[in-house]
Design a protein around this motif. Sequence first.
Motif, short mmCIF file in Angstrom:
data_model
loop_
_atom_site.label_atom_id
_atom_site.label_comp_id
_atom_site.label_asym_id
_atom_site.label_seq_id
_atom_site.Cartn_x
_atom_site.Cartn_y
_atom_site.Cartn_z
N TRP A 276 -38.10 12.25 -39.11
CA TRP A 276 -37.51 11.36 -40.11
C TRP A 276 -37.85 9.90 -39.81
N GLY A 277 -38.36 9.65 -38.61
CA GLY A 277 -38.60 8.29 -38.17
C GLY A 277 -37.45 7.70 -37.40
N ILE A 278 -36.42 8.50 -37.09
CA ILE A 278 -35.25 8.01 -36.37
C ILE A 278 -35.53 8.02 -34.86
N PRO A 285 -28.65 7.63 -32.05
CA PRO A 285 -29.68 7.21 -33.01
C PRO A 285 -29.65 5.69 -33.15
N ALA A 286 -30.74 5.04 -32.79
CA ALA A 286 -30.74 3.59 -32.66
C ALA A 286 -31.42 2.86 -33.81
N GLY A 287 -32.22 3.56 -34.61
CA GLY A 287 -32.89 2.88 -35.71
C GLY A 287 -33.98 3.72 -36.32
N ALA A 288 -34.30 3.40 -37.59
CA ALA A 288 -35.36 4.11 -38.31
C ALA A 288 -36.52 3.21 -38.66
N SER A 289 -36.29 1.94 -38.83
CA SER A 289 -37.35 1.02 -39.22
C SER A 289 -38.23 0.67 -38.03
N ARG A 292 -36.78 -1.78 -35.67
CA ARG A 292 -35.81 -1.29 -34.69
C ARG A 292 -36.40 -0.16 -33.84
N GLY A 293 -37.72 -0.09 -33.80
CA GLY A 293 -38.38 0.88 -32.94
C GLY A 293 -38.57 2.26 -33.54
N GLY A 294 -38.27 2.39 -34.84
CA GLY A 294 -38.41 3.69 -35.50
C GLY A 294 -39.74 3.85 -36.20
N ALA A 501 -36.06 2.69 -44.88
CA ALA A 501 -35.83 2.43 -43.47
C ALA A 501 -34.67 1.46 -43.27
N SER A 502 -34.59 0.44 -44.13
CA SER A 502 -33.50 -0.53 -44.03
C SER A 502 -32.16 0.13 -44.32
N GLN A 503 -32.12 0.99 -45.34
CA GLN A 503 -30.88 1.70 -45.67
C GLN A 503 -30.46 2.64 -44.54
N MET A 504 -31.44 3.30 -43.93
CA MET A 504 -31.13 4.19 -42.82
C MET A 504 -30.62 3.40 -41.62
#
Length: 521
Positions: A276-278, A285-289, A292-294, A501-504
């Motif tokens: 998912w890119g997470i 779970p620290a980030g998706a974008s 944020r390292g995702g 990604a921002s919403q996640m």
Amino acid sequence: MPRRLSAWLLLLTLSWHNAHAADQLDHWLRQFQPSTLTTTQQRAELNWFIQAARPYRGMTVRVLSEDITTHRYEQQVLAKAFYELTGIRVIHDIKPEGDLVRLLKNQLQGGPAVYDGFINDSDLIGTHMRMGQTVVLSDWMKGAGRDLTLPTLALEDFIGLAFTMSPDGKLYQLPDQQFANLYWFRYDWFTRPDLQARFKARYGYALGVPLNWSAYEDIADFFTHQVKVIDGQRVYGHMDYGKRDPSLGWRFTDAWLSMAGEGSVGYPNGKPIDEWGIRVEGCNPAGASVNRGGGTNSPAAVYALQKYLDWIKQYAPPEARNLTFSEAGPIPGKGQIAQQIFWYTAFTADMAKPGLPINHPDGTPKWRMAPAPLGAYWEQGMQRGYQDVGAWTFLKTTSRPQLDMAWLYAQFTVSRTVSLKKSLTGLTFIRESDIHSPAASALAPKLGGLIEFYRSPSRVYWTPTGTNVPDYPQLAELWWPRIAAALAAEQTPQQALDQLASQMDESLLKRGAKTERLFAR
């Protein structure tokens, strides 16, 4: 009434009930053939259910699953068998998966207890292990549910059990059906000498199962724009679906990004970045974008979305953009599709029906399935594709005896007494013993490679959504509107994934502290 006459009538009634029960058992034993158990072993299992259900005779249990062939068999056959054997009436509802997830979410969040059990995807394992609202089956079977647990359940025989466990080995869900997304193609067309010659002349290499997305695109172009017509019928080199619907999100969360090469190397899901890119830090779970390292809006993810858009617009039938997952699944069976890169084996039963133009008169297929080709960013050791494990799930808010009855019915639907017959009907195998049975071997020539795939050790590289996803119902809702916006050209692929990604990120940050506390329990 004289006491002697009353006793005689009671004995007569009991005798009638016992004879009726024996007749029902014999009837259903005949229906549940073949089996990997002997008839004597099947009889013993069914008798166990009859005895275990005695306190609940005349009561009703209600369960919910999504709409696939396997669950229709459960609804129409197994629910009836369970009632006739045990006296427990089962209302087995079937709804689209989007509705199922919504209803499950409502009960997880304290809504009305409409259902006593759910067959939902193991994709929610990260949700179940964090929210603390799901019955931990490994604890239940040793504790309160011990006397209601089938002695011959044989957990070690289930092929998807690892996908329904938390990292600490706790079992949260019991697998009920399992299928993968693979590459589907018309073997008869691919092996025609005239088409092979035309393809080789145009593209410079042999027509065959593609190993990468570039070759897949060449084949899609060939059949759609060069061949165009076979046996008087317009043909297409690609099939997909694109309706603005929750199932459009699954098209991507079901490992499409990882097939392109987004995500980290690692099994069963990339670590620290999943499909998912997470990205996770420890268990959080620290980030998706990318910021944020995702990886949800990474170059590999944008490439994956762009290829989806290009192919559905250029190589698929025009109606594909207006179809959902369920509507698109049977389309290759009509005989116009040359290949499909993202095809769920849950539709194998529909494809294997006699009389379809994609099958020979003797029932053998003109089509085959194979491992899907991989994208330009993919590296060795990454997830190969997606595997769906629909699994029985129970909530702590379900009252007794509703939970007891739901657990009994769930075990009935996966018991070795019925599992092989169910697997041969829906073709969603869950047990090693069924996959390697003589009945599966006999059917294999009509299934285009399904049995060979599940007998292969490589099947483990097709995996469901992993534990990085902390709230599947909430996060899944974010995907399909963004994909739909890109398909409608309302946003570029980069813009759509940046917003996603921002919403996640926002969702993950809001629940970060709570997630970590729940996981630590």
